[in-house]
Design a protein around this motif. Structure first.
Motif, PDB file in Angstrom:
ATOM      1  N   ASP A   1      56.564  54.298  30.035  1.00  0.00           N
ATOM      2  CA  ASP A   1      55.598  55.401  30.214  1.00  0.00           C
ATOM      3  C   ASP A   1      54.492  54.683  31.367  1.00  0.00           C
ATOM      4  N   ALA A   2      54.215  53.525  30.717  1.00  0.00           N
ATOM      5  CA  ALA A   2      52.938  52.673  31.482  1.00  0.00           C
ATOM      6  C   ALA A   2      53.525  52.222  32.879  1.00  0.00           C
ATOM      7  N   ARG A   3      54.942  51.667  32.690  1.00  0.00           N
ATOM      8  CA  ARG A   3      55.581  51.163  33.963  1.00  0.00           C
ATOM      9  C   ARG A   3      55.495  52.485  34.835  1.00  0.00           C
ATOM     10  N   ALA A   4      55.916  53.376  34.595  1.00  0.00           N
ATOM     11  CA  ALA A   4      56.318  54.602  35.473  1.00  0.00           C
ATOM     12  C   ALA A   4      54.931  54.764  36.448  1.00  0.00           C
ATOM     13  N   ARG A   5      53.777  54.867  35.405  1.00  0.00           N
ATOM     14  CA  ARG A   5      52.542  55.066  36.106  1.00  0.00           C
ATOM     15  C   ARG A   5      52.143  53.978  36.907  1.00  0.00           C
ATOM     16  N   SER A   6      52.214  52.510  36.554  1.00  0.00           N
ATOM     17  CA  SER A   6      51.951  51.617  37.442  1.00  0.00           C
ATOM     18  C   SER A   6      52.511  51.496  38.763  1.00  0.00           C
ATOM     19  N   LEU A   7      53.662  51.911  38.546  1.00  0.00           N
ATOM     20  CA  LEU A   7      54.647  51.800  39.896  1.00  0.00           C
ATOM     21  C   LEU A   7      53.950  52.708  41.113  1.00  0.00           C
ATOM     22  N   GLU A   8      53.392  53.887  40.424  1.00  0.00           N
ATOM     23  CA  GLU A   8      52.721  54.759  41.246  1.00  0.00           C
ATOM     24  C   GLU A   8      51.265  54.096  41.689  1.00  0.00           C
ATOM     25  N   GLU A   9      50.620  54.030  40.689  1.00  0.00           N
ATOM     26  CA  GLU A   9      49.130  53.863  40.705  1.00  0.00           C
ATOM     27  C   GLU A   9      48.678  52.493  40.730  1.00  0.00           C
ATOM     28  N   GLY A  10      49.509  51.309  40.563  1.00  0.00           N
ATOM     29  CA  GLY A  10      48.928  50.140  40.462  1.00  0.00           C
ATOM     30  C   GLY A  10      48.424  49.866  38.822  1.00  0.00           C
ATOM     31  N   VAL A  11      47.708  48.696  38.708  1.00  0.00           N
ATOM     32  CA  VAL A  11      47.142  48.401  37.175  1.00  0.00           C
ATOM     33  C   VAL A  11      45.635  48.221  37.459  1.00  0.00           C
ATOM     34  N   GLN A  12      44.905  48.460  36.216  1.00  0.00           N
ATOM     35  CA  GLN A  12      43.521  48.109  36.381  1.00  0.00           C
ATOM     36  C   GLN A  12      43.245  46.877  35.378  1.00  0.00           C
ATOM     37  N   ILE A  13      42.345  46.076  35.678  1.00  0.00           N
ATOM     38  CA  ILE A  13      42.104  44.701  34.718  1.00  0.00           C
ATOM     39  C   ILE A  13      40.661  44.965  34.835  1.00  0.00           C
ATOM     40  N   PRO A  14      39.956  44.147  33.710  1.00  0.00           N
ATOM     41  CA  PRO A  14      38.556  43.979  33.313  1.00  0.00           C
ATOM     42  C   PRO A  14      37.956  43.261  34.577  1.00  0.00           C
ATOM     43  N   GLU A  15      36.522  43.747  35.254  1.00  0.00           N
ATOM     44  CA  GLU A  15      36.264  42.976  36.196  1.00  0.00           C
ATOM     45  C   GLU A  15      35.935  41.583  35.722  1.00  0.00           C
ATOM     46  N   ALA A  16      35.841  41.414  34.575  1.00  0.00           N
ATOM     47  CA  ALA A  16      35.389  39.863  34.193  1.00  0.00           C
ATOM     48  C   ALA A  16      36.878  39.010  34.200  1.00  0.00           C
ATOM     49  N   LEU A  17      37.720  39.825  33.714  1.00  0.00           N
ATOM     50  CA  LEU A  17      38.939  38.911  33.906  1.00  0.00           C
ATOM     51  C   LEU A  17      39.463  38.740  35.259  1.00  0.00           C
ATOM     52  N   TYR A  18      39.090  39.688  36.337  1.00  0.00           N
ATOM     53  CA  TYR A  18      39.299  39.586  37.858  1.00  0.00           C
ATOM     54  C   TYR A  18      38.707  38.515  38.148  1.00  0.00           C
ATOM     55  N   ASN A  19      37.231  38.096  37.980  1.00  0.00           N
ATOM     56  CA  ASN A  19      36.333  37.330  38.352  1.00  0.00           C
ATOM     57  C   ASN A  19      36.885  35.774  37.772  1.00  0.00           C
ATOM     58  N   ASP A  20      37.295  35.895  36.519  1.00  0.00           N
ATOM     59  CA  ASP A  20      37.776  34.568  36.070  1.00  0.00           C
ATOM     60  C   ASP A  20      39.227  34.141  36.853  1.00  0.00           C
ATOM     61  N   LEU A  21      39.809  35.150  36.946  1.00  0.00           N
ATOM     62  CA  LEU A  21      41.186  34.794  37.718  1.00  0.00           C
ATOM     63  C   LEU A  21      40.754  34.126  39.167  1.00  0.00           C
ATOM     64  N   LYS A  22      39.914  34.826  39.853  1.00  0.00           N
ATOM     65  CA  LYS A  22      39.597  34.281  41.360  1.00  0.00           C
ATOM     66  C   LYS A  22      38.955  33.250  41.317  1.00  0.00           C
ATOM     67  N   ALA A  23      38.230  32.815  40.386  1.00  0.00           N
ATOM     68  CA  ALA A  23      37.561  31.401  39.941  1.00  0.00           C
ATOM     69  C   ALA A  23      38.420  30.434  40.072  1.00  0.00           C
ATOM     70  N   LEU A  24      39.833  30.518  39.627  1.00  0.00           N
ATOM     71  CA  LEU A  24      40.914  29.721  39.469  1.00  0.00           C
ATOM     72  C   LEU A  24      41.552  29.171  40.701  1.00  0.00           C
ATOM     73  N   LEU A  25      40.879  29.936  41.858  1.00  0.00           N
ATOM     74  CA  LEU A  25      41.545  29.688  43.123  1.00  0.00           C
ATOM     75  C   LEU A  25      40.761  28.573  44.062  1.00  0.00           C
ATOM     76  N   VAL A  26      39.473  28.559  43.492  1.00  0.00           N
ATOM     77  CA  VAL A  26      38.459  27.820  44.166  1.00  0.00           C
ATOM     78  C   VAL A  26      38.389  26.436  43.563  1.00  0.00           C
ATOM     79  N   SER A  27      38.732  26.417  42.197  1.00  0.00           N
ATOM     80  CA  SER A  27      38.360  25.185  41.509  1.00  0.00           C
ATOM     81  C   SER A  27      39.302  23.899  41.644  1.00  0.00           C
TER      82      SER A  27
END
Ligand code: NDP
Ligand code: PYC
Length: 336
Positions: free
Chosen positions: A310-336
């Protein structure tokens, strides 16, 4: 929360892995798994895991460009030496041989050795059910889990996954840790500053604890189902450890030497071909299996993986949501 399309999630994970030095083949294979995890609502094995990939690389505990070596071990056994790389590429290398051996012998095993492993197993199981095969997979991890009746870690979180192909329906797949919950889920509770439910772990004195820091850093996780989960966890240690010539969870943790990298061990995958087991009349027997699923769903219970599909079907339509803190931690891995 930050919303991402699946393409954006893919681009984010792959660019971090490439930027940090993984080969294109490993970056692609790992990205496919973590994006699938996020897409299917399995956050504990989704984009969050990219942080662990980079940490494992920085700690020198994973080979960034290892090329898996496929070894034809026996008529029904294929072995893949991951040579210290992530398990995903090794699985890809072994999959066609496993399929061919299962079709010719009815049952076959893939033993992956010397891999760094962090993925959800359903990703692999579904590739076998798509090929019409019944599949079982398991692996150790790091020794974080106490046996029933004890309080000192011996077992890994030792997942067991099973898949059964169905005609015109998504496969029947279950995939769970033999601990009460995957460690990744407790780590996500810690990141979110939340306590954990009773029954997941104990503190350093062996007392029940709802504090993720106590359970993760000083105490132990608990098995699911008491002595039953404990015995299954022991089985996984044996058949995906010594049986395939690879490390137990205790040995993997010792190898880690405090670096907090992803576990390093082996994985056992078994594939069974219903056509070879049954021969003529296979379809009639496989149709009878549907009564089992009807018996479950007919009374309002759900099949494992239903939430995920069910989650797969939803994500294929709407994409996914991740916590902002995780997003920031991930983006930081592109500059280090
Ligand atoms: P859960 O306890 O969340 O769920 C495990 C399974 O049970 C899933 O198949 C799930 O389906 C199913 N399920 C859950 N609730 C129900 C229900 N009410 N009725 C029927 N089925 C249900 O998972 P875990 O925390 O134990 O494991 C999560 C993941 O962690 C797994 O994918 C596993 O492979 C991974 N893992 C990997 C490790 C590794 O070493 N690589 C180690 C440990 C875990 P659904 O998904 O649809 O809810
Ligand atoms: O969540 O328990 C876990 C886990 C261990 C290795 C990969 N995932």
């Amino acid at each position: 929360m930050i919303r991402l399309t699946l393409n954006q999630a893919h681009e984010l994970a792959e660019s971090i892995l490439l930027h940090n030095g993984f080969s294109p083949a490993h970056a692609a294979a790992v990205t496919a798994t973590v994006v699938a995890g996020e897409r299917d609502g399995c956050a504990s094995h989704g984009l969050y895991r990219v942080i662990g990939c980079v940490n494992s690389l920085k700690a020198g505990k994973v080979a960034a460009a290892a090329e898996p070596q496929v070894i034809d071990q026996a008529p029904s056994i294929v072995r893949v030496d991951a040579r210290g790389g992530f398990s995903q590429l090794a699985f890809q290398a072994g999959l066609p041989v496993l399929e061919a051996k299962a079709r010719s012998n009815g049952i076959a095993a893939l033993a992956i050795n010397h891999c760094v492993h962090f993925s959800a197993l359903w990703v692999e199981i579904e590739q076998l059910t798509e090929a019409g095969l019944v599949a079982l997979a398991c692996n150790p991890s790091h020794a974080w889990v106490a046996p029933a009746g004890g309080s000192q870690p011996v077992f890994g979180t030792n997942p067991i996954a099973f898949g059964w192909p169905r005609v015109g329906q998504p496969p029947f797949v279950f995939d769970f840790a033999t601990s009460a919950i995957a460690r990744g889920d407790i780590e996500l509770h810690r990141r979110a500053g939340k306590s954990i439910p009773d029954g997941w772990g104990v503190d350093a004195d062996g007392q029940p604890s709802t504090d993720p820091n106590e359970v993760l850093d000083r105490g132990a996780m608990l098995t699911f189902g008491g002595h039953k989960g404990s015995a299954l966890a022991a089985m996984v240690e044996l058949i995906a450890g010594p049986l395939i010539g690879d490390l137990t969870s205790a040995e993997s943790l010792a190898y880690d030497a405090g670096s907090k990298s992803s576990p390093y061990h082996g994985e056992l995958i078994i594939a069974l071909d219903p056509q070879r087991f049954l021969g003529l009349g296979a379809e009639a027997h496989l149709a009878r299996a549907e009564a089992v699923f009807e018996g479950i769903q007919g009374q309002g219970a759900r099949l494992p993986s239903q939430r995920r599909f069910d989650a797969r079907a939803r994500s294929l339509e709407e994409g996914v949501q991740i916590p902002e803190a995780l997003y920031n931690d991930l983006k930081a891995l592109l500059v280090s």
